[in-house]
Structure formats: C-alpha cells, structure tokens
Design a protein around this motif. Structure first.
Motif, PDB file in Angstrom:
ATOM      1  N   UNK A  95      56.141  16.908  73.417  1.00  0.00           N
ATOM      2  CA  UNK A  95      55.389  17.861  74.227  1.00  0.00           C
ATOM      3  C   UNK A  95      53.908  17.873  73.891  1.00  0.00           C
ATOM      4  N   UNK A  96      53.498  17.119  72.925  1.00  0.00           N
ATOM      5  CA  UNK A  96      52.117  17.170  72.472  1.00  0.00           C
ATOM      6  C   UNK A  96      52.090  17.347  70.973  1.00  0.00           C
ATOM      7  N   UNK A  97      51.025  17.874  70.492  1.00  0.00           N
ATOM      8  CA  UNK A  97      50.894  18.022  69.049  1.00  0.00           C
ATOM      9  C   UNK A  97      50.754  19.487  68.665  1.00  0.00           C
ATOM     10  N   UNK A  98      51.744  20.298  69.031  1.00  0.00           N
ATOM     11  CA  UNK A  98      51.738  21.713  68.676  1.00  0.00           C
ATOM     12  C   UNK A  98      51.818  21.876  67.171  1.00  0.00           C
ATOM     13  N   UNK A  99      51.192  22.933  66.677  1.00  0.00           N
ATOM     14  CA  UNK A  99      51.236  23.259  65.255  1.00  0.00           C
ATOM     15  C   UNK A  99      51.621  24.714  65.102  1.00  0.00           C
ATOM     16  N   UNK A 100      52.321  25.000  64.020  1.00  0.00           N
ATOM     17  CA  UNK A 100      52.675  26.376  63.683  1.00  0.00           C
ATOM     18  C   UNK A 100      51.906  26.760  62.424  1.00  0.00           C
ATOM     19  N   UNK A 101      51.180  27.863  62.498  1.00  0.00           N
ATOM     20  CA  UNK A 101      50.407  28.349  61.363  1.00  0.00           C
ATOM     21  C   UNK A 101      50.873  29.753  61.014  1.00  0.00           C
ATOM     22  N   UNK A 102      50.941  30.058  59.725  1.00  0.00           N
ATOM     23  CA  UNK A 102      51.280  31.402  59.268  1.00  0.00           C
ATOM     24  C   UNK A 102      50.167  31.889  58.349  1.00  0.00           C
ATOM     25  N   UNK A 103      49.637  33.062  58.666  1.00  0.00           N
ATOM     26  CA  UNK A 103      48.609  33.716  57.860  1.00  0.00           C
ATOM     27  C   UNK A 103      49.236  34.960  57.241  1.00  0.00           C
ATOM     28  N   UNK A 104      49.020  35.154  55.957  1.00  0.00           N
ATOM     29  CA  UNK A 104      49.629  36.277  55.265  1.00  0.00           C
ATOM     30  C   UNK A 104      48.558  37.058  54.515  1.00  0.00           C
ATOM     31  N   UNK A 105      48.643  38.375  54.606  1.00  0.00           N
ATOM     32  CA  UNK A 105      47.731  39.260  53.886  1.00  0.00           C
ATOM     33  C   UNK A 105      48.494  40.467  53.390  1.00  0.00           C
ATOM     34  N   UNK A 106      47.763  41.436  52.869  1.00  0.00           N
ATOM     35  CA  UNK A 106      48.404  42.669  52.408  1.00  0.00           C
ATOM     36  C   UNK A 106      49.075  43.366  53.583  1.00  0.00           C
TER      37      UNK A 106
END
Length: 142
Positions: free
Chosen positions: A54-65
């Motif tokens: 489908x393309x070059x999808x990316x999954x990103x996760x950002x975590x903070x308090x």
C-alpha cells in the motif's frame, strides 16, 4: 565595516550557502515556544506488515507523562496523511507544525484525529486540551 560584512555574507551565500535542512531544523526549534507543554517523546517506530503493498506507511508512538500519541503516517502523492489517537481519549485541538507552516484539525471525544496535506520533513504535533493545557510531541522526520 558594515559594508565589508555585507559583502562577506553575500559571498558565502553565493559560494557556500547553508543547507536547506539547517533552515528546517532552525524553524522547528524556534516553533517549540510552549515551555509549559507536556512533552511526548518518540518511543517506538514500526512499519506495518504488508505496508509495501500500500505504500510506505509508518507507525509512530510518542509517550509522555500520562499521555500517549499513536500515529500512522501514510504517503499521499507528495504529502503525508496523519491518522492517530490521543490517549487517554479526550477532545482537543491539534496543530501539526511543519516546514510550510501549520495544519490544524480536531481530535474527537474518542481521541482520534486525521490531518492531511502534511509535507514530508520535520513535524511536531501540538495538542491543546479542553482545560487549556498542552501536549507536544518531539520533532520527527516524516
């Protein structure tokens, strides 16, 4: 003396101009003007199985308090579409900061959002919550 400095600056601009990425990085650093915001840093990056179809999808996760931002980045022509979820779920206003300015959208009550027409390059997500507190993600290259 001012004239000499002006001529030297022009010479460097013509012969050895600063890289474009330097300007993007400087704008990105300057745009983080909310010192009271909670910072969610990039903690995970993955490419979903079968993304090549489908393309070059990316999954990103950002975590903070006490906050997590899950983000799927999908190419759409020369721009990116960001689909994500703010957790814990709550409505918010989202401003995606990038090299061409800002893209604004809303986060619904379930924490979901979609932001289209985001140029490739450095981006930061800036969430304004109903109680006027803010959450920002670290700058990431899309």
């Amino acid at each position: 003396m001012d004239e000499l400095l002006h001529e030297l600056r022009r010479a460097f601009e013509l012969l050895d101009p600063p890289p474009r990425a330097l300007f993007e990085a400087a704008r990105a650093a300057f745009a983080f003007r909310d010192p009271d915001a909670s910072l969610a840093e990039l903690t995970r990056e993955a490419t979903p199985a079968g993304a090549g179809l489908r393309g070059s999808s990316r999954l990103l996760t950002f975590t903070g308090d006490d906050v997590t931002v899950e983000l799927q980045v999908s190419p759409a022509g020369g721009v990116r579409v960001l689909t994500g979820r703010l957790s814990p779920a709550r409505p918010a206003t989202l401003c995606v900061r990038h090299s061409r300015g800002e893209t604004r959208t809303h986060v619904d009550e379930s924490g979901h959002f979609v932001a289209g027409d985001v140029p490739p390059g450095q981006v930061m997500l800036h969430f304004t919550l109903p109680d006027a507190t803010t959450v920002v993600t670290s700058w990431s290259r899309l």
